[in-house]
Design a protein around this motif. Structure first.
Motif, PDB file in Angstrom:
ATOM      1  N   MET A   1       0.840  -1.179   0.000  1.00 38.74           N
ATOM      2  CA  MET A   1       0.000   0.000   0.000  1.00 38.74           C
ATOM      3  C   MET A   1       0.883   1.240   0.000  1.00 38.74           C
ATOM      4  O   MET A   1       1.860   1.300   0.730  1.00 38.74           O
TER       5      MET A   1
ATOM      6  N   LYS B   1       2.236   4.787   0.905  1.00 35.87           N
ATOM      7  CA  LYS B   1       2.233   5.481   2.189  1.00 35.87           C
ATOM      8  C   LYS B   1       1.124   6.532   2.241  1.00 35.87           C
ATOM      9  O   LYS B   1       0.431   6.670   3.236  1.00 35.87           O
TER      10      LYS B   1
ATOM     11  N   LYS C   1      -1.816   6.612   0.764  1.00 40.43           N
ATOM     12  CA  LYS C   1      -3.133   5.984   0.966  1.00 40.43           C
ATOM     13  C   LYS C   1      -3.294   5.540   2.421  1.00 40.43           C
ATOM     14  O   LYS C   1      -4.343   5.739   3.030  1.00 40.43           O
ATOM     15  N   LYS C   2      -2.237   4.953   2.984  1.00 42.65           N
ATOM     16  CA  LYS C   2      -2.290   4.535   4.378  1.00 42.65           C
ATOM     17  C   LYS C   2      -2.497   5.739   5.285  1.00 42.65           C
ATOM     18  O   LYS C   2      -3.292   5.689   6.227  1.00 42.65           O
ATOM     19  N   GLU C   3      -1.817   6.829   5.011  1.00 41.60           N
ATOM     20  CA  GLU C   3      -1.973   8.044   5.822  1.00 41.60           C
ATOM     21  C   GLU C   3      -3.405   8.555   5.775  1.00 41.60           C
ATOM     22  O   GLU C   3      -3.945   8.977   6.793  1.00 41.60           O
TER      23      GLU C   3
ATOM     24  N   ILE D   1      -6.143   6.767   5.263  1.00 44.67           N
ATOM     25  CA  ILE D   1      -6.963   5.850   6.062  1.00 44.67           C
ATOM     26  C   ILE D   1      -6.750   6.099   7.549  1.00 44.67           C
ATOM     27  O   ILE D   1      -7.715   6.210   8.319  1.00 44.67           O
ATOM     28  N   VAL D   2      -5.500   6.195   7.979  1.00 44.41           N
ATOM     29  CA  VAL D   2      -5.191   6.418   9.395  1.00 44.41           C
ATOM     30  C   VAL D   2      -5.825   7.722   9.879  1.00 44.41           C
ATOM     31  O   VAL D   2      -6.412   7.768  10.963  1.00 44.41           O
TER      32      VAL D   2
ATOM     33  N   GLU E   1      -8.352  -7.206   3.971  1.00 45.00           N
ATOM     34  CA  GLU E   1      -8.032  -6.681   2.657  1.00 45.00           C
ATOM     35  C   GLU E   1      -8.695  -7.543   1.595  1.00 45.00           C
ATOM     36  O   GLU E   1      -8.852  -8.751   1.773  1.00 45.00           O
TER      37      GLU E   1
ATOM     38  N   LYS F   1      -9.886  -2.184   1.395  1.00 45.88           N
ATOM     39  CA  LYS F   1      -9.796  -2.642   2.780  1.00 45.88           C
ATOM     40  C   LYS F   1     -11.107  -2.306   3.481  1.00 45.88           C
ATOM     41  O   LYS F   1     -11.736  -1.292   3.186  1.00 45.88           O
TER      42      LYS F   1
END
Length: 95
Positions: free
Chosen positions: A1, A3, A5-7, A9-10, A26, A31
């Motif tokens: 993933m 970074k 996109k993860k940020e 989501i977080v 997933e 997700k």
């Protein structure tokens, strides 16, 4: 993933600070995150948050927080309805 996109989501999970996040899984293209919202009557409401591509979707049983969640996610609000009003089956929770 990626970074970035993860940020995203977080940050969204953090914005929903009244949710206790529990699990996620997933699938191809996205997700899904599951969490619980405390209630005053010793029950908990659920929330399901889906990230698919650039889209975000959610479902919750929380009458109290549903509109707030929709606002935070910039989504349409839909009222959750009770299964007991839809059909009469033996494995339904009734009031």
């Amino acid at each position: 993933m990626k970074k970035n996109k993860k940020e995203v989501i977080v940050n969204i999970l953090k914005k929903l600070s009244f949710v206790n996040w529990d699990r996620y899984f997933e699938f191809e293209g996205g997700k899904s995150f599951f969490g619980w919202i405390e209630r005053d009557d010793n029950y908990k409401d659920f929330i399901l948050l889906d990230f698919v591509g650039k889209e975000i979707g959610f479902a919750t049983s929380s009458k109290k927080f549903s509109k707030k969640i929709a606002r935070i996610l910039n989504q349409e609000h839909s009222d959750c309805k009770r299964v007991e009003y839809f059909c009469d089956i033996p494995n339904v929770i009734t009031r």
